[in-house]
Scaffold this motif. Structure first.
Motif, PDB file in Angstrom:
ATOM      1  N   ARG A   1     -19.244 -12.204  16.895  1.00 56.44           N
ATOM      2  CA  ARG A   1     -18.311 -13.492  17.164  1.00 56.44           C
ATOM      3  C   ARG A   1     -19.273 -14.569  17.274  1.00 56.44           C
ATOM      4  O   ARG A   1     -20.410 -14.399  17.032  1.00 56.44           O
ATOM      5  N   VAL A   2     -18.599 -15.801  17.060  1.00 50.67           N
ATOM      6  CA  VAL A   2     -19.627 -17.057  17.309  1.00 50.67           C
ATOM      7  C   VAL A   2     -20.165 -16.977  18.536  1.00 50.67           C
ATOM      8  O   VAL A   2     -19.549 -16.843  19.372  1.00 50.67           O
ATOM      9  N   ALA A   3     -21.342 -17.086  18.591  1.00 51.61           N
ATOM     10  CA  ALA A   3     -22.141 -16.966  20.049  1.00 51.61           C
ATOM     11  C   ALA A   3     -23.339 -17.982  19.978  1.00 51.61           C
ATOM     12  O   ALA A   3     -23.752 -18.578  18.916  1.00 51.61           O
ATOM     13  N   LYS A   4     -23.510 -18.278  21.067  1.00 49.60           N
ATOM     14  CA  LYS A   4     -25.236 -19.055  21.198  1.00 49.60           C
ATOM     15  C   LYS A   4     -26.322 -18.033  21.210  1.00 49.60           C
ATOM     16  O   LYS A   4     -26.379 -17.368  22.265  1.00 49.60           O
ATOM     17  N   LEU A   5     -26.942 -17.998  19.847  1.00 46.21           N
ATOM     18  CA  LEU A   5     -28.021 -16.839  19.748  1.00 46.21           C
ATOM     19  C   LEU A   5     -29.078 -17.692  20.163  1.00 46.21           C
ATOM     20  O   LEU A   5     -29.716 -18.674  19.622  1.00 46.21           O
ATOM     21  N   LYS A   6     -30.099 -16.883  20.855  1.00 51.11           N
ATOM     22  CA  LYS A   6     -30.972 -17.129  21.446  1.00 51.11           C
ATOM     23  C   LYS A   6     -32.238 -16.076  20.850  1.00 51.11           C
ATOM     24  O   LYS A   6     -32.255 -15.005  20.905  1.00 51.11           O
ATOM     25  N   ALA A   7     -33.532 -16.838  20.658  1.00 49.87           N
ATOM     26  CA  ALA A   7     -34.516 -16.253  20.405  1.00 49.87           C
ATOM     27  C   ALA A   7     -35.779 -16.761  21.092  1.00 49.87           C
ATOM     28  O   ALA A   7     -35.876 -18.041  21.093  1.00 49.87           O
ATOM     29  N   ASN A   8     -36.396 -15.936  21.760  1.00 47.28           N
ATOM     30  CA  ASN A   8     -37.402 -16.221  22.845  1.00 47.28           C
ATOM     31  C   ASN A   8     -38.604 -17.188  22.134  1.00 47.28           C
ATOM     32  O   ASN A   8     -39.008 -16.466  21.200  1.00 47.28           O
ATOM     33  N   GLY A   9     -38.812 -18.083  22.809  1.00 46.05           N
ATOM     34  CA  GLY A   9     -40.048 -18.909  22.468  1.00 46.05           C
ATOM     35  C   GLY A   9     -39.608 -19.645  21.011  1.00 46.05           C
ATOM     36  O   GLY A   9     -40.444 -20.487  20.591  1.00 46.05           O
TER      37      GLY A   9
END
Length: 426
Positions: A301-309
């Protein structure tokens, strides 16, 4: 004048300029879609000498060729041939020489209906060519490329550049001749024409093309090499954050399919929580069904995708499997990526959603792998293997597949048909 002549045509004329000749012609192989579907491609073209071996020879050894073929190649030329067979008006901007290789390439483009009216033909030069060795024991191919000369320069395209791209729905670049490619890309951007870029590896001038691109299709190694991110999802997030014009980035993974990150155009919901991109990819991959032969697309689904750093991006992640081709049908993977890109361009032209676009492109790429050479197996719009995507008559972009919810994700399973070398679940 060139040292060879072309078959006469009432629509053909020859325009001579110092150091090179522009050959202007029109041809048609099959009914075209509307003029609004025109695509322009800039980049490489070459002649491929393909040799099939039972196994790759050891150093200082001899072996016997099982079969061979001489055929046009080059990334952008292959992709445009794919588009032309699907009924799209495709125009090539590239450079060849007035030698026997160049004549063969031009005749082949004409036969497939690719518009070569802006193809530059150099006098007293050499057309690029490749030796392609297909190893049957490992199902791999090895390419040995010989560059042509003189190389394409900005001066080759400046006359008539505005008209060369005018009216195009998209302009595609394979990142060859980057100095000249940037000139063409800037003109496309000036005319507000979307750009799709094939990012295979880091090259001088590639960053300028990336800045101008709306869509990018990457090799498996490129995203992490370009961003220095630790994982593929974080590398894609980094790319879209660093390149705000990009709408999506696709990574091709060969027999493992592809991965795509699409930027969301929806307004950000303040209540939307963050989701770790690496964990999301892992959960999507768990939904794959290895027993299904046709390509399968699974999306988040549409989401706030997080990549550390690195940061966060609101969008959707897609995983698409490759078609599982039986070993007895797999002949040659040469040009599979070019066929994939050609199909992506067609899908964008037809406004296909990603859930349909990715399996369609995987199906087109698989069809090309069942024949020797990059172009032999490229399907036409009415090919039965494309019926689930285009309708039985090939006149509609309506899909026969269905989207199924799957543990909070969306999975597209296309019910393929088995016909004319385009296998389904066999």
């Amino acid at each position: 004048m060139s040292s060879w002549s072309l078959p006469p045509s009432p629509l053909e004329c020859l325009v001579v300029r110092p150091r090179h000749t522009l050959l202007l012609h029109t041809s048609s192989f099959m009914p075209r879609l509307s003029r609004g579907h025109k695509k322009v491609g800039f980049g490489g073209i070459c002649l491929d000498y393909l040799a099939v071996l039972s196994t790759f020879p050891k150093p200082d050894d001899k072996t016997r060729c099982r079969s061979m073929k001489v055929q046009g190649g080059g990334d952008v030329a292959n992709a445009l041939t794919c588009l032309a067979r699907l009924g799209v008006t495709a125009r090539l901007i590239s450079k060849i020489a007035d030698d026997v290789h160049g004549k063969s390439l031009l005749e082949e483009l004409r036969a497939d209906g690719v518009d070569a009216s802006f193809l530059v033909v150099a006098k007293d030069g050499r057309t690029p060519f490749s030796y392609v060795i297909v190893d049957q024991s490992t199902r791999t191919r090895t390419c040995i490329f010989t560059p042509g000369f003189p190389l394409m320069e900005p001066a080759d395209v400046c006359p008539g550049l505005t008209s060369a791209v005018k009216g195009a729905r998209f302009v595609y670049f394979d990142a060859r001749y980057t100095d000249t490619a940037v000139v063409v890309a800037r003109e496309a951007a000036r005319q507000n024409i979307p750009i799709l870029l094939d990012a295979e590896k880091r090259r001088p001038g590639l960053d300028d093309l990336l800045d101008l691109s709306d869509y990018v299709v990457c090799s498996a190694k490129f995203p992490k090499a370009w961003t220095e991110a630790p994982s593929m999802p974080s590398a894609l997030i980094s790319m879209l954050l660093r390149l705000p014009k990009l709408k999506f980035a696709i990574v091709t993974l060969g027999e493992h399919g592809c991965l795509m990150l699409e930027r969301s155009s929806e307004a950000e919901n303040p209540l939307m929580g963050e989701e770790d991109a690496d964990s999301l990819l892992h959960s999507l991959e768990q939904e794959k069904d290895d027993s299904v032969a046709p390509p399968m697309c699974i999306s988040s689904r549409v989401a706030k995708l997080k990549a550390n750093g690195i940061g966060t991006l609101t969008g959707r992640l897609f995983v698409c499997t490759a078609e599982k081709i039986p070993p007895s049908e797999l002949v040659d993977t040469t040009g599979a990526g070019d066929a994939f890109i050609g199909a992506i361009l067609y899908a964008l032209c037809m406004n296909m959603p990603p859930e349909k676009m990715l399996p369609f492109a995987a199906t087109v790429a698989a069809a090309g792998c069942k024949e020797l050479g990059a172009r032999t197996g490229l399907p036409y719009r009415n090919d039965p293997c494309l019926a689930p995507f285009l309708g039985q008559t090939g006149k509609s972009a309506k899909s026969n597949g269905e989207c199924l919810p799957c543990n909070g994700h969306v999975m597209l399973h296309t019910n393929m048909v088995s016909a004319s070398g385009c296998a389904s679940g066999v």
